[in-house]
Scaffold this active site. Structure first.
Site, mmCIF file in Angstrom:
data_model
loop_
_atom_site.group_PDB
_atom_site.id
_atom_site.type_symbol
_atom_site.label_atom_id
_atom_site.label_comp_id
_atom_site.label_asym_id
_atom_site.label_seq_id
_atom_site.Cartn_x
_atom_site.Cartn_y
_atom_site.Cartn_z
ATOM 1 N N ALA A 178 0.821 -1.206 0.000
ATOM 2 C CA ALA A 178 0.000 0.000 0.000
ATOM 3 C C ALA A 178 0.858 1.262 0.000
ATOM 4 O O ALA A 178 1.978 1.265 0.505
ATOM 5 C CB ALA A 178 -0.938 -0.010 1.207
ATOM 6 N N PHE A 180 1.531 5.649 0.682
ATOM 7 C CA PHE A 180 1.400 6.545 1.824
ATOM 8 C C PHE A 180 0.202 7.470 1.724
ATOM 9 O O PHE A 180 -0.303 7.955 2.737
ATOM 10 C CB PHE A 180 2.665 7.405 1.980
ATOM 11 C CG PHE A 180 2.789 8.511 0.955
ATOM 12 C CD1 PHE A 180 2.154 9.728 1.135
ATOM 13 C CD2 PHE A 180 3.538 8.330 -0.194
ATOM 14 C CE1 PHE A 180 2.258 10.732 0.197
ATOM 15 C CE2 PHE A 180 3.647 9.332 -1.140
ATOM 16 C CZ PHE A 180 3.002 10.537 -0.949
ATOM 17 N N LYS A 204 1.448 -5.280 3.440
ATOM 18 C CA LYS A 204 2.593 -4.447 3.795
ATOM 19 C C LYS A 204 2.188 -2.988 3.617
ATOM 20 O O LYS A 204 2.122 -2.474 2.496
ATOM 21 C CB LYS A 204 3.817 -4.743 2.929
ATOM 22 C CG LYS A 204 5.107 -4.138 3.525
ATOM 23 C CD LYS A 204 6.143 -3.750 2.508
ATOM 24 C CE LYS A 204 5.927 -2.411 1.902
ATOM 25 N NZ LYS A 204 6.089 -1.258 2.845
ATOM 26 N N GLU A 207 5.674 2.357 4.819
ATOM 27 C CA GLU A 207 6.544 2.581 5.973
ATOM 28 C C GLU A 207 6.462 4.029 6.444
ATOM 29 O O GLU A 207 6.963 4.364 7.525
ATOM 30 C CB GLU A 207 7.989 2.219 5.627
ATOM 31 C CG GLU A 207 8.627 3.044 4.528
ATOM 32 C CD GLU A 207 8.341 2.529 3.136
ATOM 33 O OE1 GLU A 207 9.076 2.923 2.207
ATOM 34 O OE2 GLU A 207 7.377 1.738 2.959
ATOM 35 N N SER A 257 4.025 4.441 -7.123
ATOM 36 C CA SER A 257 4.742 5.115 -8.203
ATOM 37 C C SER A 257 4.986 4.188 -9.386
ATOM 38 O O SER A 257 4.927 2.964 -9.275
ATOM 39 C CB SER A 257 6.082 5.640 -7.688
ATOM 40 O OG SER A 257 6.961 4.559 -7.429
ATOM 41 N N CYS A 313 -3.526 10.146 -6.701
ATOM 42 C CA CYS A 313 -3.329 9.690 -8.074
ATOM 43 C C CYS A 313 -4.450 10.161 -8.980
ATOM 44 O O CYS A 313 -4.332 10.095 -10.202
ATOM 45 C CB CYS A 313 -3.202 8.166 -8.129
ATOM 46 S SG CYS A 313 -4.713 7.293 -7.698
ATOM 47 N N GLU A 425 5.019 13.665 -12.991
ATOM 48 C CA GLU A 425 3.990 13.575 -11.952
ATOM 49 C C GLU A 425 4.605 14.192 -10.689
ATOM 50 O O GLU A 425 5.391 13.554 -9.998
ATOM 51 C CB GLU A 425 3.568 12.132 -11.697
ATOM 52 C CG GLU A 425 2.421 12.058 -10.699
ATOM 53 C CD GLU A 425 2.050 10.641 -10.285
ATOM 54 O OE1 GLU A 425 0.912 10.446 -9.822
ATOM 55 O OE2 GLU A 425 2.893 9.738 -10.412
#
Length: 543
Positions: A178, A180, A204, A207, A257, A313, A425
């Site tokens: 996943a 942030f 996961k 972080e 990304s 996004c 982007e």
């Protein structure tokens, strides 16, 4: 801890605090807690010897916690062990867990607690964080009817006494990686539907903001989900690589990304896994200046460009104004005027519209692209660099920024735009504006862009809207809707360079991703002595 930090975390102290949150491990030798993993239904610390990733508050850059670079092996083994029992659990019982889960998530205090951790670790405003949770909750609700989407087909008497049925079965252990920017919504795109269809799961989380996902897992476990069905493991690239190569993992979902998504799709596919990966975007909005309502359109564009500090996004990052260049200057100035009204600051503060970027590196990158675009001839109509938020001077803040690429003439329909404000982007509060003479030019320009996540048109002309929706190539189209993310009755349908894999998130497509077809052909002829086949290839129905 500074007084400003204490002030901002006051709401947190009324619920899960830095000392009561069960996913935080406190060591007597370290004042900064370490994030735990959630495996086999309980929070467990990773070995102290592991390298750790520092987790910072993006509004202050205060060191909040350490995230261990864990191995997912134990989590995968737990999910593998839980799969036989969970996959054989009747679908209506699996759905009841999710119905209860949705009921708990509907609670205002529960949503506020999840949203608090999102604002603390990711930085988005409290209201936007609540929206993050709510849009994820909608996917949980839709997952409660997965049994209907899993219905198979059947046909009787394909030959004398020969019947065939097909039905969907779960894959096994599935995994999610996943991002942030949506610490609650994207995990909720992933594991609820996987669980509803009979799979077990290893998540996961990012972080950079892991607590929301850990709290979501705890809530589901607290209502009785069997241990091992859902596991959460923290880490970086090493953790991802183990997930992508472990033989027990059958499918991987990813949002993030382009570089990471392309890598995950390539490595996961190479190791025989299904992969669905949503990547980058450069979403274009086309404005028919001759018939769009200026006031409402300007507000929509500004909100869609600068909400969540542009870290979506589906943010609108390019506006194509169709018509006269002189009129376009008026539109651009009104957009700048509306953007100046937005308040930049800490997400916990009432009235703040634009929070910080996720990290110092993200801020530096966005500022560099702004400068590069100016150096290459763009006009910076509104410059958000250098904004200072009182009390949060060390935060990763950039104010709304508007860059005009053609102030004095139209962009030509065959022109290749190389300015980095258009090609990159930026993932920050930066809006790029272009002007073209016709709708055909706007469509051609949008379609030349390699991304295909979403786009929008603002017009009061049904003819223009219909032409746009049929000729545009992006996968998600808004007509007077700035961020056309579909509700989970449908699927998230970005295309072109914005996706790898060919099966979309949630909806019926999501059910197909997490299941595979099994077909059974049976011969139950009444009586004995029936023809059960010989050496010749059977041709059904032949007399």
């Amino acid at each position: 801890m500074t007084s400003s930090i204490l002030h901002r975390t006051k709401p947190l102290l009324q619920r899960s605090t830095a000392h009561s949150a069960p996913w935080l491990h406190h060591s007597p030798t370290n004042s900064v807690p370490t994030i735990k993993n959630f495996i086999q239904g309980r929070f467990v610390p990773s070995p102290a010897s592991l390298d750790q990733i520092h987790l910072y508050d993006p509004s202050t850059n205060h060191h909040l916690a350490n995230v261990p670079r864990s191995s997912p092996t134990d989590a995968i083994h737990a999910a593998s062990a839980a799969f036989p029992s969970w996959s054989s659990t009747p679908p209506q019982i699996r759905q009841r867990f999710l119905l209860e889960y949705a009921h708990v998530l509907h609670g205002k205090e529960t949503r506020e607690e999840i949203a608090h951790w999102i604002t603390l670790e990711m930085g988005k405003t409290s209201l936007d964080a609540m929206g993050d949770v709510w849009r994820g909750l909608e996917v949980v609700e839709a997952s409660c009817r997965a049994g209907v989407e899993m219905l198979g087909d059947s046909m009787l008497n394909l030959s004398n006494g020969l019947d065939t049925i097909s039905y969907r079965v779960p894959l096994g252990v599935c995994a999610g990686i996943a991002p942030f920017n949506f610490p609650a919504m994207i995990p909720l795109w992933m594991f609820p539907l996987a669980l509803a269809t009979g799979n077990t799961y290893v998540l996961k989380p990012t972080e950079k903001a892991p607590s929301a996902a850990l709290l979501l897992a705890k809530i589901l476990h607290d209502i009785g989900l069997p241990p091992g069905v859902l596991n959460v493991v923290n880490g970086g690239k090493e953790c991802v690589d183990e997930i992508l190569t472990h033989p027990d993992v059958k499918a991987v979902s990813f949002v993030g990304s382009n570089a990471a998504g392309e890598y995950i799709h390539e490595v996961g596919s190479k190791h025989g896994k299904r992969v669905q990966a949503n990547l980058g975007a450069k979403n274009h909005a086309t404005v028919m200046m001759n018939d769009a309502d200026r006031n409402s359109t300007v507000k929509a564009l500004v909100g869609a460009a600068f909400g969540a500090a542009g870290q979506r996004c589906m943010a609108l990052s390019v506006v194509i104004l169709v018509g006269d260049v002189a009129e376009a200057r008026v539109w651009v100035e009104e957009m700048a005027c509306e953007a100046r009204k937005l308040k930049v600051g800490n997400g916990f503060v009432d009235g703040v519209d634009v929070g910080p970027l996720i990290s110092k590196d993200a801020k530096s990158r966005a500022e560099a692209i702004i400068q590069q675009s100016i150096d290459q001839g763009a006009t910076c109509v509104l410059d958000g660099r250098g904004v200072v938020v009182e009390g949060y001077e060390l935060g990763n803040f950039i104010g709304p920024t508007i860059i005009n690429l053609n102030e004095h003439s139209h962009v030509q329909s065959n022109e290749i735009i190389t300015n980095p404000a258009y090609t990159e982007e930026i993932f920050g509060p930066v809006l790029t504006v272009l002007t073209v003479p016709t709708l055909d030019d706007a469509i051609q320009l949008t379609n030349r862009n390699p991304y295909g996540n979403g786009c929008a048109i603002f017009t009061s002309s049904g003819a223009a809207a219909r032409k746009y929706q049929f000729e545009i190539e992006a996968g998600q189209i808004g007509i007077n809707v700035p961020i056309p993310v579909p509700l989970p009755f449908f699927s998230f349908t970005g295309n072109k360079g914005s996706i790898r894999g060919d099966v979309n998130f949630y909806g019926k497509s999501g059910v197909n991703f997490f299941t595979q077809l099994k077909t059974v052909t049976s011969n139950w002829q009444y009586g004995k002595g029936g023809d059960l086949g010989g050496t010749v290839m059977p041709v059904l129905g032949k007399k």
